[in-house]
Design a protein around this motif. Structure first.
Motif, PDB file in Angstrom:
ATOM      1  N   GLY A 242       0.893  -1.231  -0.064  1.00 24.40           N
ATOM      2  CA  GLY A 242       0.020   0.046  -0.080  1.00 24.40           C
ATOM      3  C   GLY A 242       0.824   1.371  -0.145  1.00 24.40           C
ATOM      4  O   GLY A 242       0.494   2.283  -0.795  1.00 24.40           O
ATOM      5  N   GLY A 243       2.017   1.191   0.674  1.00 27.14           N
ATOM      6  CA  GLY A 243       2.685   2.501   1.015  1.00 27.14           C
ATOM      7  C   GLY A 243       3.518   2.745  -0.397  1.00 27.14           C
ATOM      8  O   GLY A 243       3.646   3.874  -1.057  1.00 27.14           O
ATOM      9  N   GLU A 244       4.295   1.425  -0.805  1.00 33.76           N
ATOM     10  CA  GLU A 244       4.865   1.776  -2.330  1.00 33.76           C
ATOM     11  C   GLU A 244       3.967   2.189  -3.379  1.00 33.76           C
ATOM     12  O   GLU A 244       4.475   3.170  -4.164  1.00 33.76           O
ATOM     13  N   VAL A 245       2.846   1.612  -3.467  1.00 34.07           N
ATOM     14  CA  VAL A 245       2.057   1.766  -4.718  1.00 34.07           C
ATOM     15  C   VAL A 245       1.433   3.481  -4.641  1.00 34.07           C
ATOM     16  O   VAL A 245       1.211   4.101  -5.390  1.00 34.07           O
ATOM     17  N   ALA A 246       1.055   3.707  -3.063  1.00 31.14           N
ATOM     18  CA  ALA A 246       0.454   5.140  -2.943  1.00 31.14           C
ATOM     19  C   ALA A 246       1.517   6.068  -3.375  1.00 31.14           C
ATOM     20  O   ALA A 246       0.985   7.227  -3.916  1.00 31.14           O
ATOM     21  N   ILE A 247       2.681   6.057  -3.016  1.00 30.59           N
ATOM     22  CA  ILE A 247       3.724   7.012  -2.897  1.00 30.59           C
ATOM     23  C   ILE A 247       3.948   7.170  -4.613  1.00 30.59           C
ATOM     24  O   ILE A 247       4.106   8.190  -5.147  1.00 30.59           O
ATOM     25  N   GLY A 248       4.099   5.805  -5.239  1.00 37.78           N
ATOM     26  CA  GLY A 248       4.226   5.914  -6.675  1.00 37.78           C
ATOM     27  C   GLY A 248       2.970   6.654  -7.449  1.00 37.78           C
ATOM     28  O   GLY A 248       3.437   7.203  -8.605  1.00 37.78           O
ATOM     29  N   SER A 249       1.987   6.312  -6.904  1.00 40.99           N
ATOM     30  CA  SER A 249       0.668   6.756  -7.636  1.00 40.99           C
ATOM     31  C   SER A 249       0.552   8.220  -7.800  1.00 40.99           C
ATOM     32  O   SER A 249       0.006   8.726  -8.821  1.00 40.99           O
TER      33      SER A 249
END
Length: 480
Positions: A242-249
């Motif tokens: 969740g953290g990795e995808v949210a930051i990248g998004s």
């Protein structure tokens, strides 16, 4: 496979399988380029734009859950139909999902795009279910981890190239008269879909060895869920993804913010390569850090050399520009990229502090993530810009470390535990929505403080939550 036979040469099949890792890494990160594009095209709020990741990563949870229950009740489907056929079907589903972007653009319907993303992610989920164990068994059992690390490195190459290739295609090559419209998306996704179909043909024509395995006994028991370190690990996987995808998004929108760099979307999409390139540096260095190289000095030298080589790959790739149909190179000055070198040095120091221990490295990297997110959320300019991009370096080893710690000593429940961990990729669907809702209320920069909660929990898992109890200390299951 009989033990009295010579070990076959699986190099060619393994090369074919690593192509899958590259392509699903590429198409997954394309969402980061797609989100700001769809947000502007449909005049969406950050929360509504976050539905892109919700549709994509929601499929991981739904498909994995269905697969888990089918396996639990009637045995492993892949064991019945074979890895090769399973991979071909998954690739064709991916290709069809990409093709659905064309009618979605024709109808100019955002829900249609979300449906196409869900279908695409269904194929990617099935690819992961089939390709990960297949890569592991293509060779000696004692080198399985090495093969998966290498395949993940190739996956990271796809995630690094995707923002640049996607940005060029959407914002330059297929933009109508220099203006980005919803029609600009048609041809790029037809190209991606064609690549999936082409790869399906390559797999079909390739000689991929068949493997069979005995199904684990089916049971309606909780099984692996009895183990506290697995349950804590499931939450840790949710938080990490969740953290990795949210930051990248939201990195592109973050870089566009006037208080950060004020970059145009096309330029910002190129800089995403530093986020995902950082993840590739961290993963490859992590593989070396945990390797059996006896000499510590040789190990550190290999890590430094790897980081430098990958950095220059990213540096040269991000210099590519397309102006008036002509490709040119526009390099950043050494002073402009110096902050990323500093971040690589800090990343190396974190590996040294981790001492090759998965749990220790996990909390050290989590603490580094918390510091970087605080800088990104509460400062500004190039300092916040590079702090946000540098998070890729420290996200890098979290999946493998959490996964390894969570399945430790599960014994006969290891496969079941692995399935439960894969389901928690759904964090990539939920956390971006939460971060998007926060961005709508407090602004995109302050919203980068939201994932701090994720890494506080991951630090807890590295410090305490990963500790497991022996099987005889766990309350035994009631016999049927």
């Amino acid at each position: 496979m009989s033990t009295n036979e010579a070990t076959p040469d699986y190099r060619k099949p393994f090369i074919t399988i690593t192509m899958l890792f590259f392509l699903w890494g590429f198409i997954t990160v394309m969402n980061d380029v797609l989100i700001p594009y769809l947000k502007d095209s449909f005049d969406l709020s950050y929360f509504q734009a976050g539905l892109v990741q919700f549709a994509f990563f929601g499929a991981f949870f739904f498909v994995s859950l269905v697969y888990y229950f089918v396996s639990l009740s009637s045995g492993d489907p892949i064991n019945r139909i074979g890895y090769k056929f399973s991979i071909i079907v998954a690739l064709l589903i991916c290709g069809f999902g990409c093709a659905m972007f064309y009618p979605a653009a024709e109808f100019q319907a955002y829900p249609f795009f979300l449906g196409a993303l869900f279908l695409l992610a269904t194929g990617v989920t099935l690819l992961q279910i089939a390709a990960n164990p297949y890569a592991a068994i293509l060779g000696k059992p004692e080198t399985a981890s090495s093969r998966l690390n290498l395949a993940q490195g190739v996956n990271s190459l796809g995630t690094t190239i995707a923002p640049i290739a996607g940005g060029l295609l959407l914002y330059k090559v297929f933009a109508a008269d220099g203006e980005v419209t919803i029609d600009s998306i048609k041809i790029p996704y037809l190209i991606y879909g064609s690549l999936f179909v082409l790869l399906a043909i390559i797999v079909w024509r390739s000689h991929l060895p068949s493997f069979t395995k005995e199904d684990e006994s089916t049971s309606s028991s909780l099984g692996a869920l009895r183990y506290p370190h697995l349950r804590f690990g499931m939450i840790a996987i949710f938080m990490y993804v969740g953290g990795e995808v949210a930051i990248g998004s939201y990195l592109i929108n973050f870089m566009k913010h006037e208080d950060i760099m004020g970059l145009p979307e096309a330029t910002a999409s190129i800089y995403l390569a530093y986020y995902w390139g950082g993840a590739m540096i961290g993963r490859l260095c992590g593989a070396i850090s945990l390797s059996d190289i006896a000499s510590q000095s040789k190990k550190y030298a290999a890590m430094i050399a790897t980081a430098v080589v990958v950095f220059f790959v990213v540096y040269f790739v991000t210099a590519i520009r397309l102006d008036d149909g002509v490709f040119t190179m526009s390099f950043m000055t050494p002073s402009q990229v110096a902050p990323f070198f500093l971040l690589i040095a800090i990343n190396f120091a974190a590996f040294v502090l981790g001492q090759g221990n998965a749990a220790r490295a996990l909390w050290v990297f989590s603490f580094s993530m918390i510091v970087l997110l605080c800088i990104a959320a509460f400062t500004g300019g190039s300092l916040a810009f590079w702090a946000a991009l540098g998070t890729g370096l420290f996200n890098s080893i979290m999946w493998s470390n959490i996964f390894t710690l969570a399945i430790k000593d599960l014994r006969q429940h290891t496969s079941q535990g692995s399935s439960l961990l894969v389901m928690m990729i759904v964090g990539g669907a939920i956390v971006p929505l939460i971060m998007g809702a926060a961005a709508d209320r407090i602004g995109i920069q302050l919203a980068f403080a939201v994932p701090i909660v994720n890494y506080v929990y991951i630090a807890f898992y590295g410090l305490v939550g990963h500790r497991h109890v022996a099987i005889d200390e766990v309350q035994p299951e009631v016999a049927a």
